[in-house]
Design a protein around this motif. Structure first.
Motif, PDB file in Angstrom:
ATOM      1  N   ARG A 477      -4.550   7.071 -17.408  1.00 31.29           N
ATOM      2  CA  ARG A 477      -3.178   7.579 -17.543  1.00 31.29           C
ATOM      3  C   ARG A 477      -2.167   6.499 -17.131  1.00 31.29           C
ATOM      4  N   ASN A 478      -0.976   6.592 -17.693  1.00 29.82           N
ATOM      5  CA  ASN A 478       0.095   5.650 -17.387  1.00 29.82           C
ATOM      6  C   ASN A 478       0.710   5.945 -16.019  1.00 29.82           C
ATOM      7  N   ARG A 479       1.275   4.938 -15.405  1.00 31.78           N
ATOM      8  CA  ARG A 479       1.924   5.094 -14.107  1.00 31.78           C
ATOM      9  C   ARG A 479       3.336   5.655 -14.277  1.00 31.78           C
ATOM     10  N   LYS A 480       3.868   6.258 -13.234  1.00 35.52           N
ATOM     11  CA  LYS A 480       5.231   6.775 -13.247  1.00 35.52           C
ATOM     12  C   LYS A 480       6.226   5.611 -13.195  1.00 35.52           C
ATOM     13  N   ALA A 481       7.319   5.757 -13.947  1.00 29.68           N
ATOM     14  CA  ALA A 481       8.332   4.697 -14.040  1.00 29.68           C
ATOM     15  C   ALA A 481       8.921   4.350 -12.683  1.00 29.68           C
ATOM     16  N   VAL A 482       9.133   5.352 -11.847  1.00 31.15           N
ATOM     17  CA  VAL A 482       9.737   5.100 -10.544  1.00 31.15           C
ATOM     18  C   VAL A 482       8.813   4.264  -9.665  1.00 31.15           C
ATOM     19  N   ASP A 483       7.504   4.494  -9.761  1.00 31.19           N
ATOM     20  CA  ASP A 483       6.534   3.710  -8.982  1.00 31.19           C
ATOM     21  C   ASP A 483       6.452   2.282  -9.491  1.00 31.19           C
ATOM     22  N   ILE A 484       6.528   2.119 -10.799  1.00 35.15           N
ATOM     23  CA  ILE A 484       6.482   0.786 -11.397  1.00 35.15           C
ATOM     24  C   ILE A 484       7.649  -0.062 -10.897  1.00 35.15           C
ATOM     25  N   LEU A 485       8.869   0.495 -10.988  1.00 35.91           N
ATOM     26  CA  LEU A 485      10.063  -0.248 -10.595  1.00 35.91           C
ATOM     27  C   LEU A 485      10.044  -0.606  -9.108  1.00 35.91           C
ATOM     28  N   LYS A 486       9.573   0.294  -8.290  1.00 36.07           N
ATOM     29  CA  LYS A 486       9.503   0.051  -6.846  1.00 36.07           C
ATOM     30  C   LYS A 486       8.540  -1.093  -6.549  1.00 36.07           C
ATOM     31  N   ASP A 487       7.350  -1.053  -7.176  1.00 37.49           N
ATOM     32  CA  ASP A 487       6.341  -2.088  -6.937  1.00 37.49           C
ATOM     33  C   ASP A 487       6.792  -3.440  -7.482  1.00 37.49           C
ATOM     34  N   GLN A 488       7.456  -3.444  -8.627  1.00 41.93           N
ATOM     35  CA  GLN A 488       7.930  -4.709  -9.198  1.00 41.93           C
ATOM     36  C   GLN A 488       9.005  -5.339  -8.321  1.00 41.93           C
ATOM     37  N   ALA A 489       9.897  -4.523  -7.775  1.00 46.94           N
ATOM     38  CA  ALA A 489      10.940  -5.047  -6.887  1.00 46.94           C
ATOM     39  C   ALA A 489      10.311  -5.641  -5.625  1.00 46.94           C
ATOM     40  N   ASP A 490       9.318  -4.957  -5.104  1.00 45.05           N
ATOM     41  CA  ASP A 490       8.617  -5.446  -3.916  1.00 45.05           C
ATOM     42  C   ASP A 490       7.922  -6.776  -4.203  1.00 45.05           C
ATOM     43  N   ALA A 491       7.291  -6.885  -5.358  1.00 40.70           N
ATOM     44  CA  ALA A 491       6.587  -8.116  -5.732  1.00 40.70           C
ATOM     45  C   ALA A 491       7.561  -9.288  -5.868  1.00 40.70           C
ATOM     46  N   LYS A 492       8.722  -9.052  -6.475  1.00 38.28           N
ATOM     47  CA  LYS A 492       9.722 -10.119  -6.637  1.00 38.28           C
ATOM     48  C   LYS A 492      10.212 -10.616  -5.282  1.00 38.28           C
ATOM     49  N   GLN A 493      10.392  -9.699  -4.351  1.00 35.48           N
ATOM     50  CA  GLN A 493      10.841 -10.087  -3.015  1.00 35.48           C
ATOM     51  C   GLN A 493       9.777 -10.943  -2.320  1.00 35.48           C
ATOM     52  N   LYS A 494       8.533 -10.581  -2.493  1.00 35.36           N
ATOM     53  CA  LYS A 494       7.440 -11.351  -1.879  1.00 35.36           C
ATOM     54  C   LYS A 494       7.348 -12.754  -2.475  1.00 35.36           C
ATOM     55  N   ILE A 495       7.619 -12.875  -3.760  1.00 30.08           N
ATOM     56  CA  ILE A 495       7.589 -14.194  -4.410  1.00 30.08           C
ATOM     57  C   ILE A 495       8.689 -15.084  -3.837  1.00 30.08           C
ATOM     58  N   LYS A 496       9.877 -14.517  -3.620  1.00 32.91           N
ATOM     59  CA  LYS A 496      10.974 -15.284  -3.031  1.00 32.91           C
ATOM     60  C   LYS A 496      10.604 -15.744  -1.617  1.00 32.91           C
ATOM     61  N   GLN A 497      10.024 -14.843  -0.826  1.00 36.30           N
ATOM     62  CA  GLN A 497       9.620 -15.192   0.535  1.00 36.30           C
ATOM     63  C   GLN A 497       8.533 -16.261   0.527  1.00 36.30           C
TER      64      GLN A 497
END
Length: 939
Positions: A477-497
């Motif tokens: 099954r596909n993931r929920k859009a809200v979970d996707i956006l939250k995880d992607q934002a978290d990943a981008k922040q980790k890349i910057k750090q």
């Protein structure tokens, strides 16, 4: 609670299998114990089966003598023994806090039972400082697990297998040889498994960053593990030469088994109309995409594509239908993102290893392997008929590796890589057997995989495949859009750090490197007799503390997560060499001082390598960010001059000023800068216009009138995309060149050395590569007596440079880490096939003999000794030609390349460069071969 009960209770947590065996021992039947009433540690044990005793003299005295012998090993953190004896020796040995682990293999469980009654080992077993193993249970998988510990790898060159007592050698000599062989093979496996190149790790890091958003949009690995078991039996389809004969039967049972195929098998199965349930890809290279581009969209439907997150981003474009699932491999930079639902498969090194890991974690009841030859066929074939890339070339016989054949009769030829795949299978199968998963190797050819049952594919199908129930499709099954956006934002922040942290560490490492280099230059100017008297050992101790501070980062989770995969190959191989120095016993003050000096010297290249690898990691992360961008969604690009916005480009598909190049998502921008900025601006920037104002490119623009302009242009050519084809056969015969930078021209020792070479090679052309009028004038002044013998040349780019000389004389060891000398040497090591280089390491060693020089840098030259076979050197050659590395390789090279070497180890160290040059000018193949050897050594 008795010693025995405490020990046994602790052992249950660490080695339940051995503990179970001990539970079954109620009394000692084959051994009789004698305890001295006056001294409870004076324990002898008689072997009633063999009519022998463990201690031929007084046990406590033998134990003390053994402890005295091991004083010289007091700095060794890891020790390996065969035989526990009465245990007293090990209890005393482990009082040394330097010892991190003692591994003891014991052939008689009854002797462990006895030793547990007289010694309290609970703390040592609990802390993993004492590892007890039953010799009967030891196989390759168990041996590999011993050396998988990161620190155990580092000290593998200090490995020795000690026999605790003569008794064991008298009765278990064959078993001792077997266990020692297993340990040596395990060391080879873990060291090779670490790899000899950081390139793969850097590519993986780049692709991980590029693929993060896509990975987080799709179903998790945890979901795949829960849903993938649509039958009880998985069939893993690999592409060995034997696959073709198994396909007819696979086609008959395709609806009743879960077919897991590796990517290379996918096009082959399409031809046979055998649709797999899951297809696996593990590799980083773009070529893997070809396995999918040749398969139709219809055949991809309903297939799950289990792809590793470090695959090339372009691979995903070739998957035309089906369900995509991206999972992370167990690397530091994947764990850094803290997305455990997407990890971790791929601890092994092949897609088939990855498939087996899924079978294991999904709890299939049975697993059948087909096409898993891991060896050459009798006709030399490497892959099944129909493989997209055809057949690989078999290695030459002298480099062949042989392993037991399928069925156990005879041996088959394999490769180092296939042997690693086999080792990973055997380790995983050992765990699967304990879990109750039956693994059947139905390849019917190739190499034996220990731990797997061997039977024909037909017999395996009869035994484990249920043909009464058809399988269902795997649905995710596909993931929920809200979970996707939250995880992607978290990943981008980790890349910057990640980038911020990397730049901070790089600066610290570069500072430490410069301090070490400065101290080494001071010590280089002192001969051995003055060394101990004039060196500031407090300053040396401070520098050692600075090195230790850098090393402490490796124990920090954040540093390890981001950098360990990129650094471990090169750094670990250097640490293995340094470990030999670390364990060396130093008792006198002079011994300790000498060890301090060697320790600092040993970390010159260590720090240099680390700084370079961290910079490469920064570059990989930045490139990953670029590759992750969807160019189709970019509509504008902002242009800045010296941080001031001057223009906005409107992007569309027809705009010829913006193009994609190669297979990377790198934008090539052809921008016409207005004349008014050309001579005034220093920095040109391009930004993608989006919410985060992503940085795209920065170009420094010195004026053409700037004295550093030509040097700037040349440096840029070193960092641009390299056309390897243009570098083929690019050199000028009998030309020596050097960089006439101001730093080199001001170095009197280096200039004197160039003049010395000019005198010794009168028939060779010399070129000074200069980048300004000032440098050219200085060359004329410095070489006014030899002006007819030297040409001043300004290379336009690296290709112009390479076609202008045969050998570069480099002063890079005395240079700053960011100097052009160092960048040029790095380039030649990585790309050049013909232009050789001689790095003048120690211009201050004017009175140092070759023999003394090698002794002072023993750790460094040990690595070269391991590569003497490069010149076809055998043991008989070594005994015949000399005792030092330079003596042996130069004389052997002279024989190989047709020149008589008049050479003595008591000559000055710089004679080595002279003979290298003479050999190469006599036969250019020597220079080409030396470039290959240097790459091998660097790895």
């Amino acid at each position: 609670m008795s010693f025995y009960e405490q020990n046994l209770q602790t052992l249950v947590e660490k080695n339940p299998k051995l503990a179970t065996k001990l539970f079954s021992v109620k009394e000692n039947k084959n051994f009789e114990v004698f305890v001295d009433e006056k001294d409870p540690l004076n324990i002898n044990i008689a072997d009633t089966k063999n009519s022998d005793v463990l201690y031929s003299g007084v046990p406590i005295n033998e134990t003390q003598n053994k402890l005295n012998e091991f004083v010289k090993y007091q700095r060794y953190p890891f020790l390996y023994f065969y035989g526990l004896g009465n245990g007293v020796f090990f209890k005393a040995l482990l009082q040394n806090e330097t010892l991190r682990r003692v591994v003891v293999v014991e052939p008689e469980v009854e002797l462990i039972y006895i030793a547990f009654h007289f010694n309290d080992f609970t703390a040592e077993i609990k802390q993993d400082r004492l590892v007890l193993l039953d010799s009967e249970d030891m196989g390759s998988a168990e041996a590999i697990m011993i050396f998988m510990l990161a620190e155990a790898k580092l000290f593998c060159k200090t490995y020795t297998f000690f026999i605790t007592l003569d008794y064991y050698e008298r009765h278990y000599s064959d078993e001792i040889i077997r266990i020692n062989t297993l340990f040596l093979q395990a060391i080879e496996h873990v060291v090779r498994g670490t790899g000899n190149s950081s390139v793969d790790a850097l590519i993986g890091l780049k692709h991980q960053v590029a693929n993060m958003d896509k990975m987080l949009e799709i179903p998790t690995l945890m979901q795949l593990l829960k849903q993938c078991k649509n039958t009880q039996t998985a069939v893993i389809v690999s592409t060995g030469p034997s696959l073709k004969k198994q396909l007819p039967l696979l086609k008959k049972i395709k609806d009743y088994v879960t077919i897991c195929c590796i990517d290379a098998s996918f096009p082959i199965l399409q031809k046979e109309d055998i649709k797999p349930d899951i297809v696996f890809s593990l590799e980083r290279v773009i070529e893997t995409a070809k396995f999918y581009s040749s398969v139709s969209k219809e055949f991809c439907e309903d297939v799950v594509f289990a792809i590793t997150s470090i695959a090339h981003p372009d691979l995903f474009k070739e998957i035309k239908a089906g369900v995509l699932q991206i999972s992370m491999r167990p690397f530091g930079y994947t764990r850094y993102f803290n997305k455990p639902d997407y990890g971790y498969l791929g601890i092994g090194m092949s897609a088939a290893n990855m498939a087996y890991e899924l079978v294991f974690h999904a709890d299939f009841k049975n697993c059948i392997l087909i096409g898993q030859d891991l060896a050459f066929a009798k006709d030399g074939a490497t892959h099944s008929e129909g493989h997209i890339f055809g057949q690989a070339d078999a290695p030459a016989n002298q480099n062949a590796i042989y392993v037991p054949a399928y069925g156990g009769e005879g041996q088959v030829k394999t490769t180092v890589v296939w042997k690693l795949f086999k080792n990973f299978f055997e380790t995983d199968i050992s765990c699967a057997n304990e879990k109750g998963i039956k693994t059947i190797n139905a390849t019917e050819g190739g190499a034996r995989i220990e731990g797997a049952l061997e039977m024909s594919f037909a017999d395996a199908v009869k035994e484990v495949v249920d043909v009464s129930v058809k399988k269902t499709k795997i649905k995710l099954r596909n993931r929920k859009a809200v979970d996707i956006l939250k995880d992607q934002a978290d990943a981008k922040q980790k890349i910057k750090q990640m980038l911020i942290f990397a730049k901070q560490i790089k600066q610290e490492v570069e500072d430490a490197f410069l301090h070490v280099m400065h101290q080494c230059e001071i010590m280089d100017k002192l001969d051995q007799k003055r060394l101990y008297e004039e060196v500031d050992f407090q300053k040396l101790a401070d520098i050692m503390s600075e090195i230790d501070h850098i090393k402490e980062y490796f124990a920090q989770q954040k540093f390890a997560d981001i950098f360990i995969d990129a650094t471990q190959a090169l750094i670990m191989h250097q640490e293995i060499e340094i470990a030999q120095l670390q364990v060396r016993d130093a008792r006198t003050d002079n011994d300790k001082r000498q060890k301090m000096i060697e320790w600092v010297y040993a970390h010159r290249y260590w720090l240099f390598s680390l700084a370079g690898l961290i910079q490469a990691s920064i570059d990989a992360i930045s490139m990953g960010i670029e590759m992750s961008l969807d160019l189709d969604k970019i509509t504008t690009i902002i242009v800045e001059i010296d941080d001031k916005e001057i223009d906005t480009l409107h992007v569309n598909s027809k705009d010829r000023s913006i193009n994609n190049i190669y297979d990377l998502k790198q934008m090539c921008i052809n921008y016409q800068l207005l004349d008014k900025y050309k001579n005034n601006a220093k920095k040109l920037k391009f930004y993608y216009s989006d919410d985060e104002r992503n940085f795209k490119a920065e170009v420094y623009m010195p004026s053409r009138d700037d004295e550093h302009y030509d040097e700037f242009v040349f440096k840029n050519s070193l960092e641009a995309t390299i056309d390897k084809k243009r570098l083929e056969n690019l050199y000028e015969k009998n030309v020596i060149g050097f960089l006439a930078t101001q730093e080199n021209l001001n170095d009197k020792d280096f200039m004197d050395y160039i003049k010395e070479l000019m005198a010794r090679f009168p028939d060779v052309t010399f070129k000074a590569f200069s980048f300004s009028d000032k440098q050219r004038r200085n060359v004329e002044i410095l070489f006014q007596d030899n002006i007819c013998k030297i040409q001043s040349v300004t290379p336009s780019d690296i290709y112009d440079f390479c076609q202008s000389l045969e050998v570069l004389i480099s002063n890079h060891i005395r240079q700053n880490i960011n100097s052009i000398d160092i960048k040029l040497i790095d380039f030649l090591i990585q790309y050049s096939q013909d232009v050789a280089f001689a790095g003048v390491r120690d211009l201050n060693h004017k009175n140092t003999t070759i023999n003394d020089f090698e002794q002072q840098h023993q750790l460094y030259f040990n690595k070269f000794f391991e590569n003497l076979e490069f010149f076809d050197c055998e043991q008989t050659d070594i005994a015949r030609l000399g005792n030092t590395f330079h003596e042996i390789y130069l004389k052997k090279a002279g024989e190989k390349y047709g020149i008589k070497i008049d050479f003595s180890v008591n000559e000055n160290i710089h004679e080595v460069i002279y003979w290298n040059l003479k050999l190469g000018f006599n036969n250019h193949n020597f220079f080409k071969d030396m470039l290959v050897l240097v790459r091998k050594f660097q790895s």
